[in-house]
Design an enzyme around this catalytic site. Sequence first.
Site, PDB file in Angstrom:
ATOM      1  N   ASP A  81       0.852  -1.185   0.000  1.00 17.40           N
ATOM      2  CA  ASP A  81       0.000   0.000   0.000  1.00 17.40           C
ATOM      3  C   ASP A  81       0.891   1.239   0.000  1.00 17.40           C
ATOM      4  OD1 ASP A  81       1.083   0.249   2.516  1.00 17.40           O
ATOM      5  OD2 ASP A  81      -0.811   0.262   3.599  1.00 17.40           O
ATOM      6  N   ASP A  94       1.433   4.708   2.296  1.00 20.85           N
ATOM      7  CA  ASP A  94       1.051   5.328   3.575  1.00 20.85           C
ATOM      8  C   ASP A  94       1.478   6.798   3.580  1.00 20.85           C
ATOM      9  OD1 ASP A  94       0.472   2.647   5.003  1.00 20.85           O
ATOM     10  OD2 ASP A  94       2.524   2.393   4.305  1.00 20.85           O
ATOM     11  N   ASP A 113      -3.289   4.584   2.649  1.00 20.02           N
ATOM     12  CA  ASP A 113      -3.679   4.982   4.009  1.00 20.02           C
ATOM     13  C   ASP A 113      -3.346   6.461   4.189  1.00 20.02           C
ATOM     14  OD1 ASP A 113      -4.356   2.385   4.560  1.00 20.02           O
ATOM     15  OD2 ASP A 113      -2.584   1.943   5.766  1.00 20.02           O
TER      16      ASP A 113
END
Length: 373
Positions: free
Chosen positions: A190, A192, A297
């Site tokens: 992902d 962040d 995120d």
Amino acid sequence: MAVGKPVNIEEQHKLQDALDILAENFEFNENEGAFVTFSRAIAVLKSLPYTISRMGNLDGLPCFGDETRAIIEEILEDGVCSKVESLLCDEKYKARKLFTSVFGVGLKTADKWYRQGFRTLEEIKSAKDLKFTKMQKAGFLYYEDINNAVRRPEADAVGQIIENILHECTPDVTLTLTGGFRRGKESGHDVDFLISCPDEEKYEGLLHKAVSKLNSRGLLLYCDFMEATLEKRKLPSKMYDAMDHFEKCFLILKLSKALVKDGGLSASSVSVVRPPNEGAETEVKTQTKDWKAIRVDLVIVPPQQFAFALLGWTGSRHFERDLRRYTHFEKNMMLDNHGLYDKNKKVFLEAKTEEEIFAHLDLEYIEPWERNA
Ligand code: DCT
Ligand code: MG
């Protein structure tokens, strides 16, 4: 220390992969002690500038105990490890690994599906009586993209989009890339980011506003908000992997491949999309896809906690665990993503930068790219 031959990537990966599989199974079985022991040995292996080709190469290395040594010895002698071989054929291990690879599926759900007799994702997706959370539905829908590592040029492109949108909301906001990419990794599962602003009043509604702009531009595929619970926090958490109290959101964004600096993958790649609960009889939509679903995120951080949040969100998880253990056992202090508490003096220690946090802990500064292990 006995120095071996220069790194033979294939040989080294064989050892790492075997230990990785065993560590993962310890994690599935919630055997935290064995998981940490094996993860430490893996981290040491990854950092070696030479290949382990005989047991003597382990002499003087930290973090190798009887169990990890026995595994390595078996692989060096037989080429394979019998425990790993049997795990790879183990129905439960295979199901847990497969099911938890879906975004939104944890071990509990994976085990429930396993007990119900499911073994493949196709079986799960076409089961008429299973209920899925919104997160799991997105996990199935974008499964292929999400399980395909995010590459650095993609992370940069996502960062640019979010930064532009944040600046439309308020000009003095900063977006900081953290996680594996800040540690210099070229890919990750992902992306962040921390969001901060010198003026805390501007935080009110900022995340919701930015996400709604992403949505109105057709870039938002999934969003899960978590409101701040900063008032609940008293002392730093003792649980090294407890969720922090910042306002945050877990997103899946639609990244146009045209925006990726190195061109991304071929724009003509074809993807088959079939939502869960629709069986094989459903007509499968085949789409030409010029975008990729990316997990992002976003975390909103008040300025006085920024250094702690940056240190915490930069990871790696192993580094954070070891740093917090050191803080607790060696310094009698408590560290989390919000602050550092000195238990002897009964005071919170302030820090504007990560360097200041390391100084409070009497440690030399450790660069993000040195925090991979
Ligand atoms: N972290 C945290 N609180 C969370 C989630 C993560 O403090 N609720 C920390 C731990 C490591 C860091 O943030 C980034 O988390 P991940 O994205 O899971 O790890 P990563 O190192 O970025 O790995 P990857 O490259 O696969 O994304
Ligand atoms: Mg990450």
